[in-house]
Write a protein that holds these residues in place. Structure first.
Motif, PDB file in Angstrom:
ATOM      1  N   THR A  28      13.986  40.263  39.379  1.00 31.24           N
ATOM      2  CA  THR A  28      13.750  40.373  40.811  1.00 31.24           C
ATOM      3  C   THR A  28      13.858  41.850  41.188  1.00 31.24           C
ATOM      4  O   THR A  28      14.016  42.706  40.319  1.00 31.24           O
ATOM      5  CB  THR A  28      14.777  39.550  41.612  1.00 31.24           C
ATOM      6  N   ASN A  29      13.817  42.141  42.466  1.00 23.28           N
ATOM      7  CA  ASN A  29      13.918  43.539  42.875  1.00 23.28           C
ATOM      8  C   ASN A  29      15.351  44.065  42.799  1.00 23.28           C
ATOM      9  O   ASN A  29      15.596  45.247  43.009  1.00 23.28           O
ATOM     10  CB  ASN A  29      13.354  43.747  44.280  1.00 23.28           C
ATOM     11  N   HIS A  30      16.327  43.168  42.477  1.00 19.18           N
ATOM     12  CA  HIS A  30      17.713  43.615  42.446  1.00 19.18           C
ATOM     13  C   HIS A  30      18.484  43.209  41.191  1.00 19.18           C
ATOM     14  O   HIS A  30      19.605  43.662  40.998  1.00 19.18           O
ATOM     15  CB  HIS A  30      18.469  43.113  43.685  1.00 19.18           C
ATOM     16  N   GLU A  32      18.277  41.149  36.875  1.00 18.05           N
ATOM     17  CA  GLU A  32      17.587  40.449  35.795  1.00 18.05           C
ATOM     18  C   GLU A  32      18.524  39.370  35.269  1.00 18.05           C
ATOM     19  O   GLU A  32      19.700  39.635  35.015  1.00 18.05           O
ATOM     20  CB  GLU A  32      17.204  41.407  34.663  1.00 18.05           C
ATOM     21  N   ARG A 186       9.837  45.657  43.843  1.00 14.29           N
ATOM     22  CA  ARG A 186      10.185  46.918  43.189  1.00 14.29           C
ATOM     23  C   ARG A 186       9.117  47.983  43.426  1.00 14.29           C
ATOM     24  O   ARG A 186       9.418  49.162  43.517  1.00 14.29           O
ATOM     25  CB  ARG A 186      10.401  46.692  41.690  1.00 14.29           C
ATOM     26  N   ASP A 187       7.857  47.557  43.512  1.00 14.87           N
ATOM     27  CA  ASP A 187       6.742  48.462  43.789  1.00 14.87           C
ATOM     28  C   ASP A 187       5.634  47.627  44.397  1.00 14.87           C
ATOM     29  O   ASP A 187       5.037  46.785  43.725  1.00 14.87           O
ATOM     30  CB  ASP A 187       6.261  49.134  42.498  1.00 14.87           C
ATOM     31  N   ASP A 191       3.045  44.795  42.867  1.00 18.15           N
ATOM     32  CA  ASP A 191       3.097  43.407  43.338  1.00 18.15           C
ATOM     33  C   ASP A 191       1.688  42.892  43.637  1.00 18.15           C
ATOM     34  O   ASP A 191       1.318  41.778  43.252  1.00 18.15           O
ATOM     35  CB  ASP A 191       3.961  43.310  44.600  1.00 18.15           C
ATOM     36  N   GLY A 215      12.583  43.294  50.005  1.00 20.77           N
ATOM     37  CA  GLY A 215      12.385  44.552  49.304  1.00 20.77           C
ATOM     38  C   GLY A 215      11.359  45.502  49.885  1.00 20.77           C
ATOM     39  O   GLY A 215      11.220  46.631  49.398  1.00 20.77           O
TER      40      GLY A 215
END
Length: 387
Positions: A28-30, A32, A186-187, A191, A215
């Motif tokens: 995820t964006n925060h 693993e 994350r980017d 995405d 995010g």
């Protein structure tokens, strides 16, 4: 009948690696994930009937166990498990909200009530017509000779590169799913690239949910929505794209994109859903029985969305069989759940119930036995127990 004891049992169950057909590491964006800490909760009564609940570990497994056994248990012991509504009203604790820790206890009470009455929980929730919106939504996937209900579910996938995401999307489509939810955040450019790759690989035959877990900033969310629209991709919904409690910003986003907005973490805060509805900031409500304080609380929140004409879906928190059963009963028995609940059930190394669920053609069978309709395998629990 009285509650005599509450026991919380922490377990850690590994996830199957992606290369072996699983989803680990789930990115995820925060974080693993390669394994997940869960807490199973057993509620006993003076008449020998016990019920089960389940919750994820918060802060730590030990902290979660302590709050449940030392904080919640003394409040509910001595009360009837039939008091599912009044029990949560007893839980006034200054400076904090303990609904999350009460939820597995409340679920276990529903399990007990169903066992005593010899009825599945979904029949006790008063909205047995709800399967018309869920299990029967895609009847072509279901054998009409079956007597039990099946509930369509959405496949969940972590952040991967576009190539592997597209590969798995094809497998998901071929397995009979109609909805795939993927993490993001994350980017935002990556995405978009990933969703477009999955959309093209499946010839537009899958619907997508995109979840950045707060995010993105508002401008990034606008860009994601526009970029996907330019590629002909229209999401089932964009889940909690920006931070919680930014209701006016969500409302502005809703006016600047044709991608439906699905608040999730925002709905965990009491009364936020009503505020979101009033602000015009919600197209889909992504609810969760745990922060709602259990099935009773979920029914209350779902009614807010239903009254506003907003469809609902149920969130997944890496649920083992006990909470999976609770979710299936809830979305089957509570009106308004018009969209499939999320699940990662296929990702576990092993479940802790004696008769694990099977996902067939993107659906799961709603348990027909009394209560939650599942039994816990204590041998498996001891194998994964962490205390």
């Amino acid at each position: 009948m009285e509650i005599t004891a509450v026991e919380a049992i922490p377990v850690r169950v590994p996830l199957v690696p992606f290369e072996e057909g699983g989803i680990a590491p789930y990115v995820t964006n925060h974080n693993e994930l390669t394994a997940m800490d869960r807490v199973l909760v057993r509620v006993d009564t003076n008449e020998g009937v016990s019920g089960w609940g389940e919750v994820r570990a918060f802060l730590s497994p030990a902290a979660t166990v302590s709050v449940i056994e030392e904080g919640i248990a003394p409040i509910v012991e001595g009360h009837s498990p039939f008091e599912t509504e009044s029990l949560r009203r007893l839980l006034f604790i200054e400076y904090t909200n303990v609904d999350t820790f009460f939820a597995p206890v409340e679920t276990a009470c529903w399990d007990i009530v169903g066992k005593v009455l010899d009825r599945p929980v979904y029949e006790l929730l008063g909205g047995h017509g709800a399967p018309e919106q869920t299990a029967r939504r895609h009847r072509e996937h279901v054998d009409e000779t079956e007597t039990s209900e099946r509930c369509e579910v959405a496949y969940c996938l972590g952040i991967l590169d576009p190539e592997r995401s597209a590969e798995r999307a094809v497998e998901v489509r071929d397995a009979g799913y109609s909805v795939l939810k993927t993490k993001a955040g994350r980017d935002w450019r990556e995405d978009v690239e990933r969703v477009v790759a999955m959309h093209e690989a499946t010839n537009g035959e899958l619907e997508f949910r995109l979840d950045p877990n707060q995010g993105w900033t508002l401008d990034q969310a606008v860009r994601v929505g526009a970029a996907l629209e330019d590629e002909g991709v229209y999401l089932q919904y964009m889940e909690q794209p920006i931070r919680v409690d930014s209701h006016r910003a969500l409302a502005r986003l809703a006016t600047r994109t044709r991608q439906p907005i699905g608040p999730n973490e925002d709905t965990y805060v009491a009364h936020n859903l009503r505020s979101l509805v009033e602000a015009g900031a919600v197209d889909v409500a992504v609810l969760d029985l745990t922060p709602a304080g259990g099935i009773t609380g979920l029914r209350q929140v779902a009614a807010v969305a239903d009254d506003a004409g907003v469809p609902t879906a149920h969130h997944c928190a890496f649920d083992l069989g006990v909470r999976t059963a609770a979710v299936l009963h809830a979305v089957t028995g509570i009106p308004g759940f018009a969209l499939p609940p999320d699940t990662v059930y296929y990702g576990w190394e092993r479940d802790v119930i004696t008769d694990p669920f099977e996902v067939e053609a993107g659906t799961m069978r709603v348990p027909e036995g009394p209560g939650l309709g599942v039994d816990v395998d204590m041998g498996v629990v001891e194998r994964y127990r962490t205390d």
